[in-house]
Write a protein that holds these residues in place. Structure first.
Motif, PDB file in Angstrom:
ATOM      1  N   ALA A 109       0.810  -1.219   0.000  1.00 45.22           N
ATOM      2  CA  ALA A 109       0.000   0.000   0.000  1.00 45.22           C
ATOM      3  C   ALA A 109       0.840   1.264   0.000  1.00 45.22           C
ATOM      4  CB  ALA A 109      -0.937   0.006   1.206  1.00 45.22           C
ATOM      5  N   PHE A 110       2.117   1.161   0.359  1.00 44.06           N
ATOM      6  CA  PHE A 110       2.997   2.327   0.340  1.00 44.06           C
ATOM      7  C   PHE A 110       3.940   2.318  -0.855  1.00 44.06           C
ATOM      8  CE2 PHE A 110       2.060   2.796   4.993  1.00 44.06           C
ATOM      9  CZ  PHE A 110       1.585   4.103   4.920  1.00 44.06           C
ATOM     10  N   ALA A 111       3.666   1.493  -1.844  1.00 41.65           N
ATOM     11  CA  ALA A 111       4.538   1.431  -3.024  1.00 41.65           C
ATOM     12  C   ALA A 111       4.743   2.794  -3.675  1.00 41.65           C
ATOM     13  CB  ALA A 111       3.992   0.421  -4.032  1.00 41.65           C
ATOM     14  N   PRO A 138     -15.054   9.971  -3.567  1.00 41.13           N
ATOM     15  CA  PRO A 138     -15.457  10.162  -4.968  1.00 41.13           C
ATOM     16  C   PRO A 138     -14.335  10.663  -5.865  1.00 41.13           C
ATOM     17  CG  PRO A 138     -16.341  11.907  -3.582  1.00 41.13           C
ATOM     18  CD  PRO A 138     -15.760  10.884  -2.659  1.00 41.13           C
ATOM     19  N   GLY A 139     -13.284  11.237  -5.283  1.00 42.15           N
ATOM     20  CA  GLY A 139     -12.170  11.727  -6.091  1.00 42.15           C
ATOM     21  C   GLY A 139     -10.999  10.764  -6.167  1.00 42.15           C
ATOM     22  N   SER A 140     -11.219   9.526  -5.763  1.00 41.56           N
ATOM     23  CA  SER A 140     -10.130   8.551  -5.702  1.00 41.56           C
ATOM     24  C   SER A 140      -9.644   8.149  -7.087  1.00 41.56           C
ATOM     25  CB  SER A 140     -10.616   7.301  -4.968  1.00 41.56           C
ATOM     26  OG  SER A 140      -9.671   6.260  -5.041  1.00 41.56           O
ATOM     27  N   LEU A 174      -4.992  -0.850  -6.202  1.00 37.35           N
ATOM     28  CA  LEU A 174      -3.856  -1.253  -5.385  1.00 37.35           C
ATOM     29  C   LEU A 174      -4.296  -1.543  -3.953  1.00 37.35           C
ATOM     30  CD1 LEU A 174      -0.878  -1.850  -5.263  1.00 37.35           C
ATOM     31  CD2 LEU A 174      -0.422   0.595  -4.949  1.00 37.35           C
ATOM     32  N   ALA A 175      -5.260  -0.775  -3.444  1.00 30.92           N
ATOM     33  CA  ALA A 175      -5.799  -1.039  -2.109  1.00 30.92           C
ATOM     34  C   ALA A 175      -6.458  -2.414  -2.066  1.00 30.92           C
ATOM     35  CB  ALA A 175      -6.790   0.045  -1.713  1.00 30.92           C
ATOM     36  N   GLU A 176      -7.201  -2.768  -3.105  1.00 27.67           N
ATOM     37  CA  GLU A 176      -7.817  -4.089  -3.178  1.00 27.67           C
ATOM     38  C   GLU A 176      -6.761  -5.187  -3.219  1.00 27.67           C
ATOM     39  OE1 GLU A 176     -10.713  -4.658  -6.221  1.00 27.67           O
ATOM     40  OE2 GLU A 176     -11.877  -2.878  -5.690  1.00 27.67           O
ATOM     41  N   LEU A 193      -3.090   6.328  -1.420  1.00 24.99           N
ATOM     42  CA  LEU A 193      -3.338   5.653  -2.689  1.00 24.99           C
ATOM     43  C   LEU A 193      -4.371   6.378  -3.540  1.00 24.99           C
ATOM     44  CD1 LEU A 193      -3.424   1.910  -1.531  1.00 24.99           C
ATOM     45  CD2 LEU A 193      -1.589   3.107  -2.725  1.00 24.99           C
ATOM     46  N   GLU A 194      -5.339   6.981  -2.892  1.00 27.80           N
ATOM     47  CA  GLU A 194      -6.416   7.652  -3.627  1.00 27.80           C
ATOM     48  C   GLU A 194      -5.958   8.973  -4.244  1.00 27.80           C
ATOM     49  OE1 GLU A 194     -10.327   7.637  -1.591  1.00 27.80           O
ATOM     50  OE2 GLU A 194      -9.280   6.530  -0.006  1.00 27.80           O
ATOM     51  N   ALA A 195      -5.084   9.666  -3.540  1.00 28.23           N
ATOM     52  CA  ALA A 195      -4.558  10.951  -4.038  1.00 28.23           C
ATOM     53  C   ALA A 195      -3.080  11.028  -3.674  1.00 28.23           C
ATOM     54  CB  ALA A 195      -5.327  12.115  -3.427  1.00 28.23           C
TER      55      ALA A 195
END
Length: 272
Positions: A26-28, A159-161, A168-170, A244-246
């Protein structure tokens, strides 16, 4: 045994601790971007995650002890002393980070808490139960971690992800071991360090997403009031996984905080 980790770059150590719903993967994006900015970027797999050996019992004392051992291994000087690190924790990783800085303040020079709280116990009982049920009920019904990730992540992002960030979170959540996940959720449910916040004496950045339903902007801003050297930032349009989203906004907020609180610079009180 030390926890497993990935690392890139040279410079001051910036150690990243992932959430209960993730892994070092998750921190890639941050490992690469922070390394390019002159840091030794390190992302661990929390004990029981990836190839990191678990701790017994699975509690914050044991998790913090493993984190301290990793910090000491990463920062040992020729004379046997240790340098301090920048500690960045997301969600449950932020709780581990709080435990570390409270137990070994000499090893942490700056603290970054993303989507994290000082107490899970303080959440309303109905919300704690819903949080646990949303994660364990699908597993109790026979679904696997990939199934859970495909259900959970879309409900948690804003909504802005970035679609790539949600994917990647999944991927990160889908690779977690079920047994470790249950034990980590149980440990998190009992975390309560609210009364100790006044003893955190390092510059601290509190980050959260506008649509984070757990570490809400209101809760994070209230937490900042109890920290002597707190800075607070809310990232618009995102939820539980702001890094990850932003990633660009997340990295910019972290790097700005690190520049403003570099050793030798004066830091003021709480900023919003």
């Amino acid at each position: 045994m030390l926890p497993r980790f990935t690392t890139l770059g040279r410079g001051p150590v910036l150690l990243m601790l992932h959430d209960v719903d993730a892994s070092h993967v998750a921190f890639a994006p941050q490992v690469e971007s922070f390394a390019l900015q002159g840091y030794q970027a390190v992302a661990w797999d929390m004990p029981g995650y990836g190839h990191s050996p678990p701790v017994e019992p699975y509690d914050f004392k044991g998790l913090a002890a493993r984190c301290v051992a990793l910090i000491e291994a990463l920062t040992q000087r020729p004379d046997g002393s240790h340098a301090s690190v920048i500690l960045l924790g997301q969600g449950m990783g932020g709780m581990v980070a709080q435990e570390v800085v409270l137990r070994r303040p000499d090893l942490v020079n700056r603290l970054i808490l993303s989507g994290s709280l000082a107490s899970f116990v303080d959440l309303p009982a109905a919300q704690r139960e819903a949080y646990a049920s949303e994660r364990t009920a699908p597993l109790d019904a026979g679904l696997n971690m990939r199934d859970l990730a495909q259900r959970l992540v879309p409900r948690q992002v804003g909504p802005g992800s970035l679609p790539e960030g949600a994917q990647l979170a999944e991927h990160a959540l889908g690779g977690v071991f079920v047994s470790t996940y249950r034990r980590a959720l149980d440990a998190q449910s009992r975390f309560d360090r609210h009364a100790a916040l006044a003893h955190v004496r390092v510059p601290t950045l509190l980050l959260t997403g506008e649509f984070d339903g757990v570490a809400t902007p209101e809760r994070v801003q209230a937490m900042a009031l109890d920290l002597p050297l707190a800075h607070c930032a809310v990232l618009s349009g995102v939820g539980r996984w702001p890094n990850l989203e932003a990633p660009d906004d997340f990295d910019a907020a972290v790097l700005s905080f690190l520049a403003d609180t570099a050793p030798g610079m004066r830091t003021s009180g709480t900023l919003h």
